[in-house]
Design a protein around this motif. Structure first.
Motif, short mmCIF file in Angstrom:
data_model
loop_
_atom_site.label_atom_id
_atom_site.label_comp_id
_atom_site.label_asym_id
_atom_site.label_seq_id
_atom_site.Cartn_x
_atom_site.Cartn_y
_atom_site.Cartn_z
N ASN A 37 0.84 -1.18 0.00
CA ASN A 37 0.00 0.00 0.00
C ASN A 37 0.89 1.24 0.00
N LEU A 38 0.60 2.17 -0.90
CA LEU A 38 1.34 3.42 -0.91
C LEU A 38 1.04 4.23 0.35
N PRO A 39 1.93 5.13 0.75
CA PRO A 39 1.73 5.91 1.97
C PRO A 39 0.35 6.58 2.00
N GLY A 40 -0.28 6.53 3.18
CA GLY A 40 -1.58 7.14 3.37
C GLY A 40 -2.75 6.27 2.93
N HIS A 41 -2.48 5.15 2.31
CA HIS A 41 -3.53 4.28 1.77
C HIS A 41 -3.65 3.01 2.60
N GLY A 42 -4.82 2.37 2.49
CA GLY A 42 -5.02 1.07 3.12
C GLY A 42 -5.02 1.09 4.63
N GLY A 43 -5.37 2.20 5.23
CA GLY A 43 -5.43 2.28 6.68
C GLY A 43 -4.17 2.79 7.34
N SER A 44 -3.11 3.03 6.56
CA SER A 44 -1.90 3.61 7.14
C SER A 44 -2.14 5.08 7.45
N PRO A 45 -1.39 5.66 8.38
CA PRO A 45 -1.63 7.06 8.74
C PRO A 45 -1.56 7.98 7.52
N VAL A 46 -2.50 8.89 7.45
CA VAL A 46 -2.55 9.84 6.33
C VAL A 46 -1.65 11.03 6.69
N PRO A 47 -0.61 11.26 5.93
CA PRO A 47 0.31 12.37 6.27
C PRO A 47 -0.32 13.73 5.99
N ASP A 48 0.29 14.75 6.55
CA ASP A 48 -0.18 16.11 6.30
C ASP A 48 -0.05 16.47 4.82
N LEU A 49 0.92 15.84 4.16
CA LEU A 49 1.17 16.11 2.76
C LEU A 49 1.55 14.80 2.07
N LEU A 50 0.78 14.42 1.05
CA LEU A 50 1.15 13.26 0.24
C LEU A 50 2.20 13.70 -0.76
N ARG A 51 3.36 13.05 -0.72
CA ARG A 51 4.45 13.43 -1.62
C ARG A 51 4.86 12.23 -2.46
N LEU A 52 5.09 12.48 -3.75
CA LEU A 52 5.56 11.41 -4.62
C LEU A 52 6.87 10.83 -4.14
N GLN A 53 7.74 11.70 -3.61
CA GLN A 53 9.03 11.22 -3.14
C GLN A 53 8.87 10.22 -2.00
N ASP A 54 7.92 10.46 -1.12
CA ASP A 54 7.68 9.52 -0.03
C ASP A 54 7.19 8.18 -0.56
N MET A 55 6.43 8.21 -1.65
CA MET A 55 5.96 6.97 -2.24
C MET A 55 7.11 6.19 -2.86
N VAL A 56 7.99 6.89 -3.57
CA VAL A 56 9.17 6.24 -4.13
C VAL A 56 10.01 5.63 -3.01
N ASP A 57 10.23 6.39 -1.97
CA ASP A 57 11.04 5.91 -0.85
C ASP A 57 10.41 4.70 -0.17
N ALA A 58 9.07 4.69 -0.11
CA ALA A 58 8.38 3.56 0.51
C ALA A 58 8.60 2.28 -0.28
N VAL A 59 8.56 2.38 -1.61
CA VAL A 59 8.79 1.19 -2.44
C VAL A 59 10.22 0.69 -2.28
N ILE A 60 11.18 1.60 -2.32
CA ILE A 60 12.58 1.20 -2.14
C ILE A 60 12.78 0.58 -0.76
N GLY A 61 12.15 1.16 0.25
CA GLY A 61 12.27 0.60 1.60
C GLY A 61 11.72 -0.81 1.67
N ASP A 62 10.62 -1.06 0.99
CA ASP A 62 10.03 -2.40 1.00
C ASP A 62 10.94 -3.39 0.28
#
Length: 236
Positions: A37-62
């Motif tokens: 699940n990308l950040p903020g989706h699927g019940g994960s905490p919704v950040p103050d700002l959805l950023r594409l960079q955070d999504m890229v970082d989340a995939v790399i982290g996984d």
């Protein structure tokens, strides 16, 4: 290590990894699948700002947590955008990208059109089943908040697109774009224009398909993805 190619599945905005279940089921016999699940989706905490960079970082982290050095990426809509950015920033980690129904011609006007369709009150009035689905998908977080954050992200994309012709022309790995011929969000013209600047690009137009990734379209995409894996030399 699995003998099968590793394929990361990235869902679209306001969806979850489970939204791609029909595609995953069709591909499971032939690929090692990574769904998240990308950040903020699927019940994960919704950040103050959805950023594409955070999504890229989340995939790399996984990928790092699973010890995966290199993978193929399939992304639907926003997921395809994230996949292309990941390929730009981490080319050694990405063997190829398949982006379906991914809008690559963002303008303030295009963003405004999409944002109008994300108004929570309008959704409750015009599409209560969609609102109920969003509430279920993203519980315990409030779907209204996530919808607003996605709208904010689209406005940023309209003002400052992260992907342009220069980015696409510098992608040295295979990239396939596909789009439905009835897609009202992503035009055939913009998809063809993006395809033409890709050094290793392929293009597929799916007849009779609109933007929503219905289960029937996912099953239609499965053999195309397998051909994509074969084209890139990833299939075992």
């Amino acid at each position: 290590m699995s003998a099968y190619p590793t394929l990361v599945l990235l869902h679209g905005a306001l969806q979850t990894g489970a939204s791609l279940a029909p595609l995953a089921a069709a591909l499971a016999p032939s690929a090692q699948l990574v769904s998240l699940n990308l950040p903020g989706h699927g019940g994960s905490p919704v950040p103050d700002l959805l950023r594409l960079q955070d999504m890229v970082d989340a995939v790399i982290g996984d990928l790092d947590r699973q010890g995966i050095e290199q993978a193929q990426i399939f992304g639907y809509s926003l997921g395809g955008y994230v996949g292309l950015l990941l390929a730009q920033q981490h080319p050694s980690r990405v063997k190829g990208v398949y982006a379906h129904a991914t809008k690559l011609a963002w303008t303030p006007e295009a963003a405004a059109r999409e944002v109008r369709g994300l108004d929570p009150d309008r959704l409750l009035e015009k599409a209560p089943a969609v609102a109920a689905s969003l509430e279920q998908l993203h519980s315990p977080q409030h779907w209204r908040l996530l919808t607003q954050r996605v709208a904010d992200l689209l406005i940023v994309l309209g003002d400052r697109p992260a992907i342009d012709a220069t980015v696409l022309s510098n992608l040295q790995m295979p990239v396939q774009l596909s789009v439905g011929d009835h897609d009202r969000m992503v035009s055939l013209e913009e998809t063809v224009a993006a395809y033409r600047v890709l050094p290793q690009g392929q293009l597929l137009v799916i007849p009779g398909s609109a933007h929503p990734l219905e289960p029937s379209v996912q099953r239609r995409l499965a053999p195309e993805l397998l051909r994509f894996l074969e084209w890139t030399g990833a299939a075992g």
